[in-house]
Design a protein around this motif. Structure first.
Motif, PDB file in Angstrom:
ATOM      1  N   ALA A  88      -7.345  -7.301  -6.922  1.00 13.39           N
ATOM      2  CA  ALA A  88      -7.759  -8.654  -6.537  1.00 13.39           C
ATOM      3  C   ALA A  88      -6.571  -9.480  -6.071  1.00 13.39           C
ATOM      4  CB  ALA A  88      -8.454  -9.338  -7.710  1.00 13.39           C
ATOM      5  N   ARG A  89      -5.427  -9.306  -6.727  1.00 12.67           N
ATOM      6  CA  ARG A  89      -4.231 -10.051  -6.332  1.00 12.67           C
ATOM      7  C   ARG A  89      -3.748  -9.605  -4.950  1.00 12.67           C
ATOM      8  NH1 ARG A  89      -1.436 -13.983  -4.892  1.00 12.67           N
ATOM      9  NH2 ARG A  89       0.844 -13.763  -5.028  1.00 12.67           N
ATOM     10  N   ILE A  90      -3.855  -8.327  -4.629  1.00 12.22           N
ATOM     11  CA  ILE A  90      -3.422  -7.833  -3.314  1.00 12.22           C
ATOM     12  C   ILE A  90      -4.300  -8.409  -2.215  1.00 12.22           C
ATOM     13  CG2 ILE A  90      -3.203  -5.768  -1.884  1.00 12.22           C
ATOM     14  CD1 ILE A  90      -2.422  -4.222  -4.377  1.00 12.22           C
ATOM     15  N   LEU A  91      -5.611  -8.531  -2.471  1.00  8.51           N
ATOM     16  CA  LEU A  91      -6.517  -9.066  -1.463  1.00  8.51           C
ATOM     17  C   LEU A  91      -6.247 -10.538  -1.192  1.00  8.51           C
ATOM     18  CD1 LEU A  91      -9.912  -7.385  -2.429  1.00  8.51           C
ATOM     19  CD2 LEU A  91      -8.240  -6.680  -0.704  1.00  8.51           C
ATOM     20  N   GLU A  92      -5.617 -11.241  -2.143  1.00  5.03           N
ATOM     21  CA  GLU A  92      -5.265 -12.646  -1.936  1.00  5.03           C
ATOM     22  C   GLU A  92      -4.050 -12.815  -1.043  1.00  5.03           C
ATOM     23  OE1 GLU A  92      -4.701 -14.268  -5.783  1.00  5.03           O
ATOM     24  OE2 GLU A  92      -6.815 -14.176  -6.358  1.00  5.03           O
ATOM     25  N   GLY A 147       0.819  -1.210   0.000  1.00  5.91           N
ATOM     26  CA  GLY A 147       0.000   0.000   0.000  1.00  5.91           C
ATOM     27  C   GLY A 147       0.850   1.256   0.000  1.00  5.91           C
ATOM     28  N   ASN A 148       1.904   1.283   0.813  1.00  6.21           N
ATOM     29  CA  ASN A 148       2.786   2.451   0.860  1.00  6.21           C
ATOM     30  C   ASN A 148       3.597   2.592  -0.422  1.00  6.21           C
ATOM     31  OD1 ASN A 148       1.932   3.213   3.398  1.00  6.21           O
ATOM     32  ND2 ASN A 148       3.573   2.126   4.470  1.00  6.21           N
ATOM     33  N   ASP A 207      -6.710   5.673   1.756  1.00  3.76           N
ATOM     34  CA  ASP A 207      -6.706   4.245   1.427  1.00  3.76           C
ATOM     35  C   ASP A 207      -7.662   3.938   0.275  1.00  3.76           C
ATOM     36  OD1 ASP A 207      -4.878   3.839   3.442  1.00  3.76           O
ATOM     37  OD2 ASP A 207      -6.371   3.199   4.923  1.00  3.76           O
ATOM     38  N   GLN A 208      -8.793   4.634   0.238  1.00  2.37           N
ATOM     39  CA  GLN A 208      -9.754   4.385  -0.838  1.00  2.37           C
ATOM     40  C   GLN A 208      -9.169   4.777  -2.194  1.00  2.37           C
ATOM     41  OE1 GLN A 208     -10.323   6.034   1.925  1.00  2.37           O
ATOM     42  NE2 GLN A 208     -11.872   4.857   3.055  1.00  2.37           N
ATOM     43  N   GLU A 209      -8.394   5.861  -2.234  1.00  2.00           N
ATOM     44  CA  GLU A 209      -7.770   6.267  -3.488  1.00  2.00           C
ATOM     45  C   GLU A 209      -6.708   5.265  -3.931  1.00  2.00           C
ATOM     46  OE1 GLU A 209      -7.724  11.040  -3.595  1.00  2.00           O
ATOM     47  OE2 GLU A 209      -6.743  10.207  -1.825  1.00  2.00           O
ATOM     48  N   VAL A 210      -5.965   4.722  -2.963  1.00  6.58           N
ATOM     49  CA  VAL A 210      -4.967   3.703  -3.289  1.00  6.58           C
ATOM     50  C   VAL A 210      -5.650   2.470  -3.862  1.00  6.58           C
ATOM     51  CG1 VAL A 210      -3.227   2.161  -2.308  1.00  6.58           C
ATOM     52  CG2 VAL A 210      -3.336   4.548  -1.578  1.00  6.58           C
ATOM     53  N   GLU A 211      -6.768   2.070  -3.282  1.00  5.33           N
ATOM     54  CA  GLU A 211      -7.480   0.892  -3.772  1.00  5.33           C
ATOM     55  C   GLU A 211      -8.047   1.133  -5.159  1.00  5.33           C
ATOM     56  OE1 GLU A 211     -10.378  -0.245  -0.899  1.00  5.33           O
ATOM     57  OE2 GLU A 211      -8.900  -0.672   0.681  1.00  5.33           O
ATOM     58  N   ARG A 212      -8.555   2.330  -5.432  1.00  4.46           N
ATOM     59  CA  ARG A 212      -9.071   2.626  -6.768  1.00  4.46           C
ATOM     60  C   ARG A 212      -7.951   2.578  -7.805  1.00  4.46           C
ATOM     61  NH1 ARG A 212     -12.488   6.466  -4.078  1.00  4.46           N
ATOM     62  NH2 ARG A 212     -10.993   8.127  -4.499  1.00  4.46           N
ATOM     63  N   ALA A 213      -6.776   3.102  -7.435  1.00  3.34           N
ATOM     64  CA  ALA A 213      -5.633   3.047  -8.353  1.00  3.34           C
ATOM     65  C   ALA A 213      -5.221   1.605  -8.603  1.00  3.34           C
ATOM     66  CB  ALA A 213      -4.469   3.849  -7.794  1.00  3.34           C
ATOM     67  N   ALA A 214      -5.248   0.762  -7.567  1.00  5.17           N
ATOM     68  CA  ALA A 214      -4.910  -0.651  -7.734  1.00  5.17           C
ATOM     69  C   ALA A 214      -5.936  -1.363  -8.607  1.00  5.17           C
ATOM     70  CB  ALA A 214      -4.807  -1.323  -6.371  1.00  5.17           C
ATOM     71  N   MET A 215      -7.209  -1.005  -8.478  1.00  6.78           N
ATOM     72  CA  MET A 215      -8.234  -1.597  -9.341  1.00  6.78           C
ATOM     73  C   MET A 215      -7.997  -1.225 -10.801  1.00  6.78           C
ATOM     74  SD  MET A 215     -11.721  -1.004  -7.119  1.00  6.78           S
ATOM     75  CE  MET A 215     -11.890  -1.662  -5.458  1.00  6.78           C
ATOM     76  N   ALA A 216      -7.654   0.039 -11.032  1.00  8.34           N
ATOM     77  CA  ALA A 216      -7.393   0.474 -12.406  1.00  8.34           C
ATOM     78  C   ALA A 216      -6.176  -0.215 -12.990  1.00  8.34           C
ATOM     79  CB  ALA A 216      -7.207   1.992 -12.447  1.00  8.34           C
ATOM     80  N   ALA A 217      -5.207  -0.586 -12.128  1.00  4.93           N
ATOM     81  CA  ALA A 217      -4.003  -1.279 -12.594  1.00  4.93           C
ATOM     82  C   ALA A 217      -4.182  -2.790 -12.610  1.00  4.93           C
ATOM     83  CB  ALA A 217      -2.808  -0.908 -11.719  1.00  4.93           C
ATOM     84  N   VAL A 252       2.157  -2.441  -9.930  1.00  5.32           N
ATOM     85  CA  VAL A 252       2.294  -1.482  -8.830  1.00  5.32           C
ATOM     86  C   VAL A 252       2.779  -0.139  -9.371  1.00  5.32           C
ATOM     87  CG1 VAL A 252       3.613  -0.937  -6.753  1.00  5.32           C
ATOM     88  CG2 VAL A 252       2.647  -3.214  -7.042  1.00  5.32           C
ATOM     89  N   ALA A 253       3.723  -0.168 -10.316  1.00  6.44           N
ATOM     90  CA  ALA A 253       4.201   1.074 -10.926  1.00  6.44           C
ATOM     91  C   ALA A 253       3.087   1.785 -11.685  1.00  6.44           C
ATOM     92  CB  ALA A 253       5.370   0.776 -11.860  1.00  6.44           C
ATOM     93  N   ILE A 254       2.252   1.016 -12.355  1.00  9.39           N
ATOM     94  CA  ILE A 254       1.118   1.616 -13.070  1.00  9.39           C
ATOM     95  C   ILE A 254       0.131   2.227 -12.078  1.00  9.39           C
ATOM     96  CG2 ILE A 254      -0.857   1.095 -14.556  1.00  9.39           C
ATOM     97  CD1 ILE A 254       0.891  -1.045 -15.891  1.00  9.39           C
TER      98      ILE A 254
END
Length: 279
Positions: free
Chosen positions: A195-199, A169-170, A181-191, A223-225
């Motif tokens: 789903a892989r992080i939640l696993e 996350g950091n 945290d919500q913005e980080v999760e949205r960025a991860a969804m777009a990249a 993660v870079a994306i």
């Protein structure tokens, strides 16, 4: 000794306490000597590191701040103009390169390795200056503005992603440390990595290891994306951003990048024309 009584002879023979005392004295003598060797090795290592540090401090900056670097870059995104005549590191890499990227346009730089594609991105980021020629963004010469303001408008997805030994996350939040945290999760969804992080065992609090060794190459690139998506830059540079991904993940991320890059000036560096989907 033969003339002494038996009790006197027994007194002169070594006792158990004598052996213990002798051993204690030897240990007290050899322990400091052992530490002398350790300290000597540490001092020699410190001298070597000091020489390297002094040599590093003696290095001259390739990009020096000029006296007229006094104003911030203001991007309205009318256009981004590149007109280059470049020689890098005393070796001719690019020559007579002139092109214009309009605001909101996506341009791909396609060519074999060593043809100077990534050099153009480094010039735009101003890691070094061209020996001749110029680069304008929205009518402003990037050599006349502060480097911090220039780079605040640019987001880059490099080919070789560097991650810190911290939580995933950091690592995503590194591009904008104040993000929620919500913005980080949205960025991860777009990249396409949410789903892989939640696993993972601890989700977004999972440690990625030194330089991200606990993640695969494709996961590090996603993660870079996500970093770039979180930064929300007005100019996006993609340096072979999907080179470590499988076909399906590459298509998913390219679809996400197409949405992210909409209305943003984007330069894509790729080595094969079959990858051109954002253009």
């Amino acid at each position: 000794i033969s003339g002494l009584p038996y009790s006197s002879i027994d007194f002169l023979l070594p006792q158990v306490g004598d052996y213990v005392l002798f051993g204690t004295y030897i240990i007290q003598l050899y322990t400091p000597l052992n530490w002398f060797g350790t300290y000597y090795r540490l001092i020699q290592s410190a001298f070597v590191d000091m020489e390297n540090m002094l040599a590093l401090l003696a290095e001259q900056k390739e990009v020096k701040r000029s006296s007229d670097e006094s104003f911030e870059l203001a991007v309205i995104l009318t256009d981004a103009v590149f007109c280059l005549c470049v020689c890098v590191c005393s070796t001719e890499v690019l020559r007579d390169v002139t092109f214009t990227v309009e605001a909101g346009q996506t341009v791909a730089l396609v060519g074999p390795s060593g043809s100077g594609k990534s050099s153009i991105l480094r010039l735009l980021f101003r890691f070094y200056d061209p020996q001749s020629g110029w680069i304008h963004i929205d009518g402003q010469d990037i050599s006349k503005v502060r480097q911090s303001s220039l780079r605040s408008y640019i987001g880059v997805v490099p080919q070789d992603t560097v991650l810190f030994n911290d939580t995933i996350g950091n690592n995503i939040r590194y591009s904008r440390v104040t993000a929620a945290d919500q913005e980080v999760e949205r960025a991860a969804m777009a990249a396409d990595i949410h789903a892989r992080i939640l696993e993972l065992p601890q989700g977004y609090d999972t440690e990625v290891g030194e330089r991200g060794l606990k993640l695969s190459g494709g996961e590090k690139q996603r993660v870079a994306i996500a970093r770039t998506i979180l930064k929300e830059p007005q100019i996006i540079l993609l340096d072979e951003a999907t080179s470590s991904l499988d076909t399906q993940t590459e298509r998913n991320i390219q679809a996400s990048l197409a949405k992210v890059c909409a209305n943003r000036t984007t330069i894509v560096v790729i080595y094969r024309s079959g990858c051109v989907m954002l253009c």
